[in-house]
Design a protein around this motif. Structure first.
Motif, PDB file in Angstrom:
ATOM      1  N   UNK A 163      46.125  52.314  49.403  1.00 43.04           N
ATOM      2  CA  UNK A 163      46.719  51.465  48.363  1.00 43.04           C
ATOM      3  C   UNK A 163      48.241  51.516  48.444  1.00 43.04           C
ATOM      4  N   UNK A 164      48.766  52.698  48.640  1.00 41.42           N
ATOM      5  CA  UNK A 164      50.216  52.849  48.756  1.00 41.42           C
ATOM      6  C   UNK A 164      50.708  52.175  50.036  1.00 41.42           C
ATOM      7  N   UNK A 165      50.017  52.432  51.124  1.00 40.28           N
ATOM      8  CA  UNK A 165      50.405  51.864  52.418  1.00 40.28           C
ATOM      9  C   UNK A 165      50.425  50.337  52.388  1.00 40.28           C
ATOM     10  N   UNK A 178      37.250  60.256  36.239  1.00 39.43           N
ATOM     11  CA  UNK A 178      36.212  61.239  35.948  1.00 39.43           C
ATOM     12  C   UNK A 178      35.412  61.623  37.182  1.00 39.43           C
ATOM     13  N   UNK A 179      35.503  60.808  38.230  1.00 39.02           N
ATOM     14  CA  UNK A 179      34.787  61.088  39.482  1.00 39.02           C
ATOM     15  C   UNK A 179      35.675  61.749  40.535  1.00 39.02           C
ATOM     16  N   UNK A 180      36.939  61.895  40.227  1.00 43.54           N
ATOM     17  CA  UNK A 180      37.901  62.342  41.235  1.00 43.54           C
ATOM     18  C   UNK A 180      37.583  63.715  41.818  1.00 43.54           C
ATOM     19  N   UNK A 181      37.337  64.704  40.990  1.00 43.34           N
ATOM     20  CA  UNK A 181      37.168  66.076  41.498  1.00 43.34           C
ATOM     21  C   UNK A 181      36.021  66.204  42.497  1.00 43.34           C
ATOM     22  N   UNK A 182      34.947  65.469  42.310  1.00 44.62           N
ATOM     23  CA  UNK A 182      33.800  65.575  43.229  1.00 44.62           C
ATOM     24  C   UNK A 182      33.909  64.630  44.425  1.00 44.62           C
ATOM     25  N   UNK A 183      34.923  63.776  44.423  1.00 44.41           N
ATOM     26  CA  UNK A 183      35.094  62.791  45.492  1.00 44.41           C
ATOM     27  C   UNK A 183      36.543  62.745  45.974  1.00 44.41           C
ATOM     28  N   UNK A 184      37.214  63.849  45.832  1.00 42.40           N
ATOM     29  CA  UNK A 184      38.661  63.924  46.071  1.00 42.40           C
ATOM     30  C   UNK A 184      39.080  63.393  47.443  1.00 42.40           C
ATOM     31  N   UNK A 185      38.412  63.803  48.475  1.00 45.74           N
ATOM     32  CA  UNK A 185      38.792  63.399  49.832  1.00 45.74           C
ATOM     33  C   UNK A 185      38.724  61.882  50.003  1.00 45.74           C
ATOM     34  N   UNK A 186      37.625  61.266  49.571  1.00 47.55           N
ATOM     35  CA  UNK A 186      37.482  59.813  49.685  1.00 47.55           C
ATOM     36  C   UNK A 186      38.480  59.077  48.797  1.00 47.55           C
ATOM     37  N   UNK A 187      38.656  59.542  47.570  1.00 49.46           N
ATOM     38  CA  UNK A 187      39.587  58.890  46.653  1.00 49.46           C
ATOM     39  C   UNK A 187      41.015  58.986  47.176  1.00 49.46           C
ATOM     40  N   UNK A 188      41.371  60.124  47.761  1.00 49.14           N
ATOM     41  CA  UNK A 188      42.712  60.277  48.323  1.00 49.14           C
ATOM     42  C   UNK A 188      42.942  59.280  49.459  1.00 49.14           C
ATOM     43  N   UNK A 189      41.916  58.987  50.239  1.00 52.61           N
ATOM     44  CA  UNK A 189      42.029  57.988  51.311  1.00 52.61           C
ATOM     45  C   UNK A 189      42.270  56.598  50.730  1.00 52.61           C
ATOM     46  N   UNK A 190      41.570  56.289  49.637  1.00 50.81           N
ATOM     47  CA  UNK A 190      41.779  54.996  48.974  1.00 50.81           C
ATOM     48  C   UNK A 190      43.208  54.911  48.451  1.00 50.81           C
ATOM     49  N   UNK A 238      43.452  44.292  56.980  1.00 43.72           N
ATOM     50  CA  UNK A 238      42.678  43.065  56.763  1.00 43.72           C
ATOM     51  C   UNK A 238      41.799  43.206  55.508  1.00 43.72           C
ATOM     52  N   UNK A 239      41.143  44.354  55.356  1.00 39.76           N
ATOM     53  CA  UNK A 239      40.319  44.600  54.179  1.00 39.76           C
ATOM     54  C   UNK A 239      41.181  44.561  52.919  1.00 39.76           C
ATOM     55  N   UNK A 240      42.315  45.243  52.946  1.00 36.71           N
ATOM     56  CA  UNK A 240      43.169  45.332  51.761  1.00 36.71           C
ATOM     57  C   UNK A 240      43.889  44.036  51.430  1.00 36.71           C
ATOM     58  N   UNK A 241      44.054  43.165  52.408  1.00 40.43           N
ATOM     59  CA  UNK A 241      44.746  41.900  52.134  1.00 40.43           C
ATOM     60  C   UNK A 241      43.976  41.050  51.117  1.00 40.43           C
ATOM     61  N   UNK A 242      42.690  41.317  50.978  1.00 40.90           N
ATOM     62  CA  UNK A 242      41.849  40.549  50.051  1.00 40.90           C
ATOM     63  C   UNK A 242      41.742  41.203  48.672  1.00 40.90           C
ATOM     64  N   UNK A 243      42.163  42.441  48.539  1.00 35.50           N
ATOM     65  CA  UNK A 243      42.019  43.203  47.294  1.00 35.50           C
ATOM     66  C   UNK A 243      43.158  42.874  46.335  1.00 35.50           C
ATOM     67  N   UNK A 244      42.810  42.651  45.059  1.00 36.27           N
ATOM     68  CA  UNK A 244      43.831  42.431  44.031  1.00 36.27           C
ATOM     69  C   UNK A 244      44.218  43.731  43.332  1.00 36.27           C
ATOM     70  N   UNK A 245      43.233  44.552  43.010  1.00 37.40           N
ATOM     71  CA  UNK A 245      43.471  45.784  42.259  1.00 37.40           C
ATOM     72  C   UNK A 245      42.509  46.867  42.733  1.00 37.40           C
ATOM     73  N   UNK A 246      43.020  48.099  42.784  1.00 35.46           N
ATOM     74  CA  UNK A 246      42.182  49.251  43.089  1.00 35.46           C
ATOM     75  C   UNK A 246      41.970  50.011  41.790  1.00 35.46           C
ATOM     76  N   UNK A 247      40.721  50.291  41.485  1.00 37.24           N
ATOM     77  CA  UNK A 247      40.375  50.980  40.248  1.00 37.24           C
ATOM     78  C   UNK A 247      39.875  52.373  40.612  1.00 37.24           C
TER      79      UNK A 247
END
Length: 133
Positions: free
Chosen positions: A83-85, A67-79, A54-63
């Motif tokens: 996105x793929x799902x 540069x923030x990936x290494x310190x937030x890897x777990x959360x970004x991987x969930x996003x 339901x949340x993703x049905x409203x999203x057009x693009x995920x950005x």
């Protein structure tokens, strides 16, 4: 002369954020706000682990601000998994400075863009159009 086609669409964005020592999120959002002819809003999730269809049905693009990936890897991987799902385009923003792009995201990104605001907006629009076909 041709007039540029007016885009009245309001783009619904999910912009990755988290631990951000260099204020990349704020700088990125400032760039978007600087373009008065680009209409957008941001959807924010409380917990990335609870992102639903339901949340993703409203999203057009995920950005993904890479540069923030290494310190937030777990959360970004969930996003990224969500996105793929839910078949949403992922725009990977290159890190500021000399950092390399995370290879795992680079392989699945719909598009990769730097920090030029005009390029960012063109890339967001193209990614949305490509996924809506």
């Amino acid at each position: 002369m041709f007039e540029e086609e007016k885009d009245d669409k309001i783009y619904n964005l999910l912009i990755s954020k988290g631990i951000d020592a260099n204020s990349e999120y704020s700088k990125f959002v400032e760039k978007l706000y600087s373009k008065k002819d680009f209409l957008w809003k941001e959807s924010v999730a409380g917990l990335y682990s609870s992102l639903s269809e339901k949340f993703f049905s409203k999203i057009d693009v995920i950005i993904i601000l890479s540069g923030l990936y290494n310190k937030n890897k777990e959360d970004f991987d969930k996003i990224i998994e969500a996105a793929i799902k839910f078949n949403k385009p992922i725009v990977l923003v290159k890190p500021q400075g000399m950092e390399e792009l995370p290879e795992n995201i680079e392989k699945i990104a719909t598009a990769i863009v730097g920090w030029n605001v005009n390029c960012i907006i063109d890339t967001l629009k193209e990614a949305t159009e490509d996924f809506s076909k």
